[in-house]
Write a protein that holds these residues in place. Structure first.
Motif, mmCIF file in Angstrom:
data_model
loop_
_atom_site.group_PDB
_atom_site.id
_atom_site.type_symbol
_atom_site.label_atom_id
_atom_site.label_comp_id
_atom_site.label_asym_id
_atom_site.label_seq_id
_atom_site.Cartn_x
_atom_site.Cartn_y
_atom_site.Cartn_z
ATOM 1 N N GLU A 150 -15.019 1.570 7.644
ATOM 2 C CA GLU A 150 -14.024 0.571 8.044
ATOM 3 C C GLU A 150 -12.699 1.247 8.377
ATOM 4 N N ALA A 151 -12.301 2.211 7.550
ATOM 5 C CA ALA A 151 -11.041 2.914 7.801
ATOM 6 C C ALA A 151 -11.096 3.703 9.104
ATOM 7 N N LEU A 152 -12.237 4.336 9.364
ATOM 8 C CA LEU A 152 -12.372 5.125 10.588
ATOM 9 C C LEU A 152 -12.386 4.261 11.842
ATOM 10 N N SER A 153 -12.633 2.965 11.667
ATOM 11 C CA SER A 153 -12.632 2.064 12.823
ATOM 12 C C SER A 153 -11.233 1.744 13.300
ATOM 13 N N TYR A 154 -10.213 2.023 12.477
ATOM 14 C CA TYR A 154 -8.834 1.763 12.869
ATOM 15 C C TYR A 154 -8.283 2.957 13.653
ATOM 16 N N PRO A 155 -7.243 2.736 14.471
ATOM 17 C CA PRO A 155 -6.663 3.839 15.249
ATOM 18 C C PRO A 155 -6.127 4.942 14.339
ATOM 19 N N GLU A 156 -6.138 6.166 14.845
ATOM 20 C CA GLU A 156 -5.564 7.274 14.089
ATOM 21 C C GLU A 156 -4.075 7.034 13.860
ATOM 22 N N GLU A 157 -3.584 7.514 12.722
ATOM 23 C CA GLU A 157 -2.178 7.394 12.334
ATOM 24 C C GLU A 157 -1.720 5.937 12.270
ATOM 25 N N SER A 158 -2.630 5.054 11.883
ATOM 26 C CA SER A 158 -2.293 3.641 11.713
ATOM 27 C C SER A 158 -2.309 3.296 10.229
ATOM 28 N N ALA A 159 -1.800 2.109 9.904
ATOM 29 C CA ALA A 159 -1.789 1.667 8.515
ATOM 30 C C ALA A 159 -3.207 1.561 7.963
ATOM 31 N N GLY A 160 -4.175 1.214 8.822
ATOM 32 C CA GLY A 160 -5.561 1.108 8.380
ATOM 33 C C GLY A 160 -6.122 2.418 7.883
ATOM 34 N N ARG A 161 -5.703 3.530 8.490
ATOM 35 C CA ARG A 161 -6.150 4.844 8.028
ATOM 36 C C ARG A 161 -5.401 5.262 6.757
ATOM 37 N N LEU A 162 -4.187 4.781 6.630
ATOM 38 C CA LEU A 162 -3.311 5.232 5.548
ATOM 39 C C LEU A 162 -3.519 4.453 4.257
ATOM 40 N N MET A 163 -3.946 3.197 4.357
ATOM 41 C CA MET A 163 -3.953 2.311 3.189
ATOM 42 C C MET A 163 -5.064 2.646 2.195
ATOM 43 N N ARG A 164 -4.847 2.156 0.974
ATOM 44 C CA ARG A 164 -5.868 2.183 -0.072
ATOM 45 C C ARG A 164 -6.519 0.806 -0.119
ATOM 46 N N ARG A 165 -7.830 0.777 -0.315
ATOM 47 C CA ARG A 165 -8.544 -0.509 -0.312
ATOM 48 C C ARG A 165 -8.483 -1.233 -1.644
ATOM 49 N N ASP A 166 -8.214 -0.514 -2.724
ATOM 50 C CA ASP A 166 -8.311 -1.108 -4.056
ATOM 51 C C ASP A 166 -7.010 -1.760 -4.498
ATOM 52 N N ALA A 167 -6.453 -2.624 -3.677
ATOM 53 C CA ALA A 167 -5.265 -3.377 -4.065
ATOM 54 C C ALA A 167 -5.642 -4.408 -5.123
ATOM 55 N N VAL A 168 -4.765 -4.604 -6.101
ATOM 56 C CA VAL A 168 -5.009 -5.558 -7.175
ATOM 57 C C VAL A 168 -4.446 -6.909 -6.762
ATOM 58 N N ALA A 169 -5.300 -7.926 -6.681
ATOM 59 C CA ALA A 169 -4.878 -9.250 -6.231
ATOM 60 C C ALA A 169 -5.367 -10.306 -7.216
ATOM 61 N N VAL A 170 -4.531 -11.328 -7.436
ATOM 62 C CA VAL A 170 -4.879 -12.435 -8.338
ATOM 63 C C VAL A 170 -4.482 -13.746 -7.671
#
Length: 474
Positions: A150-170
């Motif tokens: 999923e991360a590799l599907s985003y453009p290079e040097e974009s927030a999608g490549r930079l972000m962490r997926r394990d955000a804590v949400a409630v």
């Protein structure tokens, strides 16, 4: 090689540190220490080399591998195999990391990637050959593979490549007590986070809650009553440079990343931004100097050559413009040698003035301080600065040239020339980066080439032209 064969300084370094007594990197990576490690490797004493290196921080182990030659690096990496985990590779220079990864199997790379946060795992494999990349992805656990793909599907040097997926949400209807119980029981939660994202039933962020607020709030209070509803959301396709600007502008510690539907898909934290700021600043500096995008001392010679030579050829072409102008006034220069003596001064000072203005302008564009709404105000400001600088240098240079060559006429000519060229430098130092940016080009890449050509050519033309027009020479 035995311990007694090491020099006294190296013996002291070998004997001094214990595994739980880490020394500063400046002390641990001194030449004596590096040499002691390499000598152990060359003596096939892998255990001794590991004992020396084990107390180091992963970032320092990465630095150690970058300090040695390529031939020594492979032997050192083999000796330190047990210490080269994902944390070390994540801190490593891109070129050195690629060199070491080439020596590993797809299964080994997959094991390392599985230990890392998604953003670090992506950085580890995104530059691999497509075939090798697919092999590594096949060797990953299904969950890790899905996140990385999923991360590799985003453009290079974009927030999608930079972000962490394990955000804590409630959900916002929870109480503080429920949140605390969830954090304590959740074994799959992120290990490092600073705030919790509050989401609606569609998983869209509606607010944030700092951990400090949660710890200081009674358990019975609802999350919706203490959360901060104003937040900065980062689109998943936003360029990483723009992300860094938002963190700087709004003093963010972390921020939620959302997909086009507004759903929470990850988070970006301040420690990720530190690397981006350093990377973008280095990239702009290298581009302005014509050293290429990478410009790294570990970059292969062939790649460095290809990156730099095209700008040297471009500089050669622009230098020919100045040479042509000089040739047009060859007769005037033959009549007065002083013109040849003073001519480089006009071009040099103009070039420096243009470079100063250009550096300020490129930085302002990168920081979104220079926009369409204040372009003309910025241009007039830089012209005003150039006028003051030009008058100061013109007076000093005019008086000096007039006295040295006993010619007030020559002093007046060079004073006028330097004033005009510094004004041109101020104008071009703003106009060139702005025009390149408006044309969709990176102003850091080629601004210096055009600004230097303008200031050099105008410096020669104005000085020699005024000398002829004023009757200083026939």
């Amino acid at each position: 090689m035995s311990d007694s064969e090491l020099d006294p300084q190296a013996e002291a370094i070998v004997a001094a540190p214990a595994a739980d007594e880490r020394m500063d990197a400046d002390d641990r990576l001194r030449p004596e220490f590096v040499r002691a490690v390499i000598e152990r490797v060359e003596a096939d004493d892998a255990e001794g080399a590991r004992a020396l290196v084990e107390p180091l921080h992963p970032a320092d182990i990465a630095d150690l591998l970058e300090l040695v030659d390529s031939d020594e690096r492979r032997a050192l990496a083999a000796a330190l195999a047990g210490l080269l985990d994902g944390d070390v590779l994540a801190e490593m220079n891109e070129w050195v990391r690629e060199e070491l990864i080439d020596e590993l199997s797809a299964t080994q790379v997959a094991e390392i990637a599985g230990e890392l946060e998604t953003d670090d795992a992506v950085a580890l494999i995104e530059d691999m050959e497509e075939e090798d990349q697919r092999a590594v992805l096949r060797a990953l656990d299904p969950d890790d593979r899905a996140a990385i793909e999923e991360a590799l599907s985003y453009p290079e040097e974009s927030a999608g490549r930079l972000m962490r997926r394990d955000a804590v949400a409630v959900p916002e209807h929870w109480t503080i007590g429920q949140v605390i119980d969830y954090l304590r029981a959740g074994e799959e939660l992120a290990t490092d986070f600073f705030e919790i994202f509050v989401v609606d039933p569609a998983h869209r962020p509606v607010g944030t809650c700092l951990l400090s607020w949660i710890l200081r709030t009674p358990r019975r209070i609802a999350v919706a009553d203490v959360m901060q509803r104003e937040q900065t959301l980062i689109p998943v396709d936003m360029d990483q440079e723009e992300v860094a600007l938002r963190f700087q502008k709004y003093a963010l510690v972390s921020a939620a990343v959302v997909d086009p539907a507004g759903r929470l898909v990850g988070m970006i934290t301040a420690d990720d931004i530190v690397h981006i700021v350093q990377e973008e600043a280095s990239e702009d500096a290298l581009l302005m100097s014509g050293a290429g995008v990478e410009g790294d001392i570990n970059e292969p010679v062939r790649d460095s050559y290809k990156a730099r030579v095209r700008w040297l050829i471009a500089n050669l072409a622009t230098a020919l413009v100045g040479s042509t102008i000089i040739a047009l006034f060859g007769g005037a220069i033959e009549q007065m040698v002083a013109l040849a003596v003073l001519m480089p001064i006009v071009a040099s000072i103009g070039g420096n003035a243009g470079t100063q203005t250009m550096a300020v302008s490129v930085r302002a564009l990168a920081m979104n301080q220079l926009t369409r709404s204040n372009t003309w105000r910025t241009i007039w400001r830089e012209i005003s600065v150039a006028l003051l600088n030009g008058l100061t240098i013109a007076v000093l240079l005019g008086l000096g040239a007039g006295l040295v060559f006993a010619s007030p006429h020559l002093g007046a000519v060079i004073a006028a020339a330097i004033l005009i060229n510094i004004l041109v430098a101020g104008l071009s130092g703003v106009a060139v980066p702005v025009l390149l940016e408006r044309g969709g080009q990176d102003p850091a890449v080629s601004s210096s080439v055009f600004v230097t050509m303008i200031t050099d050519s105008m410096g020669f033309f104005v000085f020699l032209g005024l000398a002829v027009a004023s009757g200083l020479v026939g």
